[in-house]
Design a protein around this motif. Structure first.
Motif, PDB file in Angstrom:
ATOM      1  N   ILE A  55     -61.066 -83.131  72.558  1.00  0.00           N
ATOM      2  CA  ILE A  55     -60.075 -84.198  72.634  1.00  0.00           C
ATOM      3  C   ILE A  55     -60.843 -85.503  72.760  1.00  0.00           C
ATOM      4  O   ILE A  55     -61.490 -85.742  73.784  1.00  0.00           O
ATOM      5  CB  ILE A  55     -59.130 -84.022  73.835  1.00  0.00           C
ATOM      6  CG1 ILE A  55     -58.433 -82.661  73.774  1.00  0.00           C
ATOM      7  CG2 ILE A  55     -58.100 -85.144  73.887  1.00  0.00           C
ATOM      8  CD1 ILE A  55     -57.581 -82.363  74.990  1.00  0.00           C
ATOM      9  N   TRP A 110     -53.211 -83.887  74.123  1.00  0.00           N
ATOM     10  CA  TRP A 110     -53.476 -82.631  73.428  1.00  0.00           C
ATOM     11  C   TRP A 110     -53.142 -82.723  71.943  1.00  0.00           C
ATOM     12  O   TRP A 110     -53.636 -81.921  71.146  1.00  0.00           O
ATOM     13  CB  TRP A 110     -52.694 -81.483  74.066  1.00  0.00           C
ATOM     14  CG  TRP A 110     -53.135 -81.181  75.459  1.00  0.00           C
ATOM     15  CD1 TRP A 110     -52.552 -81.602  76.615  1.00  0.00           C
ATOM     16  CD2 TRP A 110     -54.272 -80.408  75.862  1.00  0.00           C
ATOM     17  NE1 TRP A 110     -53.244 -81.148  77.714  1.00  0.00           N
ATOM     18  CE2 TRP A 110     -54.299 -80.404  77.284  1.00  0.00           C
ATOM     19  CE3 TRP A 110     -55.262 -79.719  75.171  1.00  0.00           C
ATOM     20  CZ2 TRP A 110     -55.282 -79.740  78.007  1.00  0.00           C
ATOM     21  CZ3 TRP A 110     -56.247 -79.045  75.894  1.00  0.00           C
ATOM     22  CH2 TRP A 110     -56.245 -79.063  77.291  1.00  0.00           C
ATOM     23  N   SER A 152     -54.203 -84.816  69.970  1.00  0.00           N
ATOM     24  CA  SER A 152     -55.415 -85.208  69.242  1.00  0.00           C
ATOM     25  C   SER A 152     -56.513 -84.153  69.331  1.00  0.00           C
ATOM     26  O   SER A 152     -57.631 -84.382  68.861  1.00  0.00           O
ATOM     27  CB  SER A 152     -55.937 -86.545  69.773  1.00  0.00           C
ATOM     28  OG  SER A 152     -56.253 -86.454  71.152  1.00  0.00           O
ATOM     29  N   ALA A 153     -56.211 -83.000  69.937  1.00  0.00           N
ATOM     30  CA  ALA A 153     -57.206 -81.925  70.047  1.00  0.00           C
ATOM     31  C   ALA A 153     -57.526 -81.350  68.667  1.00  0.00           C
ATOM     32  O   ALA A 153     -56.630 -81.153  67.840  1.00  0.00           O
ATOM     33  CB  ALA A 153     -56.696 -80.828  70.972  1.00  0.00           C
TER      34      ALA A 153
END
Length: 683
Positions: A199, A212, A214-215
């Motif tokens: 992340i 999350w 952008s995980a």
């Protein structure tokens, strides 16, 4: 041991804060909340769960301010908890207890149900941690829950299977000094694989978005086993590498796939294969590429917790708490504990592995010692496996005495050389029984605070002093349960240097036995390695990642002479508009910024947002109403705005990180800004 089973009774909620009786003196600079989570409800009506780790999650926190302490606790209102309360049975499979039919499903849904990763438990009793400016709890499934750190209310559920296609995830994510968060996951629906999730540091703190989302998966490792994958609880991280151990406690996926039909719990699907070596997988953080050299330990072991890892002189040092076997998991079946059959063998041991960082093993003689560090006792030699392929065989060295677990270090030394690790004896009956300990990893010597026989300390939390000059300059906070009737549970505050008791805060009401958690600072102080302070035309904070600068003015607290930050003003780089006149400027200093906003990094956009809001931060107890000295003055860049203190993270995180905010145009144009839910008059 006669009252040991009292550790595993149902916990009671204390939904509203209750004051604690403080004996001793809590340092005046300590302000924040010790937030923890753990199993709390083991009996559902007439039904008892099988294992300690099956207990329904309960959150609790000690809030510290001005030398006073309050306590509160709440059950996590997960789907697993709500359904279990209705059915008086676990509806989702837990670690040691298989699932029972969901009374809310019809008979056809029950008949055709098989293993479904989306139907895994969200009973997040394992760890509470921060990602950016938000707080989450997790177990080891694909579900993570956001929680409100102020009220302990349960918020939305995050499904990592939908986001990044992982079926299981570690509950111990790690954040590096650049602000990126890493985690370890696994998948089995499209082949048996392990994944590293990353992340990135949030570039815009104004939107309150779920981090999350952008995980991303940055590295994938295939399982070494055809129909099984290794159980993992945590992983290691140095400055340049991520370290994953493929240990011989395996999850049999055939058993897992039929677990609902065969009424198997998660532990029933695990198998111990001591004939297998422990494989050390190294992955480069910069590229996600796996190191081709094979590293293995010939002697099998089981581990829950990595302590730390760091590079030194072309070697990678990896410190781990190990057990000879996974029998520790069998100790915590509740029927054994309640029958006074708790087993005390197989104590945990801190061990140090040293991995020589090599490009390849071609042409290197078998049996040659590869560890070149002066004074190192751990060994690494080249061996050949059954197929004739060379690998580096690792032999660890024991550090200190056996018997302590739940290791924590000064977080500023994560991935870097360090000297001290703090832990507790947990439920072990050995050297650190009923103790909180500090181990010097260089010498192996330990310092101990020891309670009485019926006191059980939980995982410690190290909190550095604001003006710390040494690694162990700060305090250690520990939640302690006393199982004797009419004896209070308490928060213990220790001097981290001497391990002597500074204070304790006794609670009239039961404190749960938590597993893991975090300390959430209330007061704002600078803590971010990506900002470097210089003296060019006043102190300048230069963000090395965005290569953009923001002028910052520092001032000392009146009469203290302290070099730590007391207040600062902000300049907007695009418009070069001064937000406020400066206070007296201290000498240039180097400082960091990680603990603000629940240890979420302050990014360039955050600084610009604060500048647009015409806001001054007043850390260390100073605020616009009580601070001494001249009040800041300057042009009102935003008509109708008022100066106000940024809400402390544990009290007003939602107001700062709420969705629906929009960015304003350049402040020099006098545009109004909606940010953080703050509005001027007439809006």
């Amino acid at each position: 041991m006669d009252l040991f089973h009292e550790n595993f009774r149902n916990a009671e909620e204390l939904a509203e804060p209750v004051g604690a009786r403080v004996a001793g003196a809590i340092p005046s600079w300590l302000c924040g909340s010790l937030l923890r989570v753990g199993p709390g409800k083991f009996d559902l009506g007439d039904f008892a769960l099988n294992h300690w780790l099956d207990g329904m999650a309960i959150l609790y926190k000690f809030s510290i301010e001005g030398g006073k302490v309050t306590f509160r606790s709440k059950y996590l209102k997960s789907d697993a908890y709500k359904k279990a309360c209705v059915a008086s049975r676990p509806v989702f499979t837990e670690f040691g207890t298989h699932s029972f039919p969901d009374p809310c499903k019809n008979i056809f849904s029950r008949m055709f149900s098989n293993f479904d990763c989306h139907a895994m438990t969200d009973n997040a009793s394992n760890n509470a941690f921060c990602v950016e400016d938000q707080v989450f709890v997790a177990s080891e499934t694909c579900f993570v829950r956001r929680v409100d750190p102020a009220t302990l209310d349960t918020r939305e559920k995050v499904d990592l299977n939908k986001l990044v296609s992982v079926n299981f995830a570690s509950s111990h994510p790690l954040r590096d000094r650049h602000g990126a968060t890493y985690n370890l996951g696994g998948s089995f629906t499209s082949g048996l694989k392990y994944h590293i999730l990353r992340i990135p540091q949030c570039k815009d703190t104004r939107g309150g978005a779920d981090p999350w989302n952008s995980a991303r998966i940055v590295s994938t490792i295939p399982s070494s086993f055809r129909a099984s994958f290794s159980y993992y609880h945590s992983f290691g991280m140095s400055e340049e590498y991520l370290i994953f151990l493929e240990q011989p406690l395996l999850v049999n996926t055939l058993k897992l796939a039929t677990s609902q039909i065969k009424s198997r719990a998660m532990h029933d699907c695990m198998e111990w294969h001591p004939q297998e070596k422990v494989k050390f997988h190294l992955l480069r953080k910069s590229s996600g590429e796996a190191v081709k050299v094979k590293y293995m330990c010939d002697d099998p072991f089981f581990t829950f917790h990595h302590v730390n890892a760091y590079e030194v002189k072309d070697h990678l040092v990896v410190d781990i708490i190990t057990y000879p076997s996974p029998e520790i998991l069998d100790k915590f079946y509740l029927n054994k504990i309640r029958a006074q059959e708790f087993d005390v063998k197989d104590a945990p041991q801190l061990q140090r592995f040293i991995l020589p960082l090599l490009a390849d093993l071609q042409g290197m003689p078998e049996g040659e010692e590869l560890v070149r560090l002066p004074g190192a006792k751990a060994s690494a030699k080249i061996r050949k496996d059954s197929s004739g392929s060379p690998y580096v065989s690792l032999t660890p060295v024991d550090v200190g005495r056996p018997g302590f677990e739940m290791p924590v270090i000064n977080p500023k030394h994560t991935g870097a050389p360090y000297r001290y690790v703090f832990g507790t004896g947990g439920y072990d009956m050995g050297s650190f029984k009923n103790s909180v300990c500090k181990v010097d990893v260089d010498s192996g010597r330990s310092q101990v605070w020891r309670g009485v026989e019926h006191q059980y300390p939980a995982e410690p939390a190290f909190v550095a002093a604001p003006d710390a000059s040494a690694e162990d300059d700060g305090v250690v906070l520990v939640s302690v349960v006393d199982v004797r009737p009419d004896f209070p549970d308490f928060l213990l505050v220790l001097d981290a240097r001497t391990m002597e008791e500074l204070a304790r805060a006794e609670v009239d009401g039961p404190v749960p036995n938590g597993l893991h958690g975090t300390f959430l600072p209330d007061r704002l102080y600078m803590d971010c390695p990506s900002f470097i302070i210089s003296s060019s035309q006043g102190p300048v904070a230069k963000n090395t990642h965005t290569n953009r600068a923001t002028l910052v003015t520092f001032a000392s607290s009146p009469g203290t002479g302290s070099s730590r930050l007391a207040k600062f003003d902000l300049w907007h780089t695009r418009s070069a508009s001064r937000v406020c006149k400066p206070y007296k400027v201290e000498a240039p200093l180097r400082c960091e910024m990680s603990d603000i906003f629940y240890r979420g990094h302050i990014t360039e956009n955050t600084i610009h947002s604060l500048a647009r809001l015409n806001t001054i931060l007043f850390p260390q107890g100073l605020n616009s109403a009580t601070s001494r000295g001249p009040r800041p003055s300057g042009p009102r860049i935003l008509p109708g705005r008022v100066r106000r203190r940024i809400p402390s993270p544990s009290r007003a995180l939602g107001r700062w990180a709420s969705p629906g905010r929009t960015a304003a145009k350049d402040v020099s144009k006098g545009e109004r800004l909606r940010a953080g839910g703050i509005r001027g008059k007439g809006e």
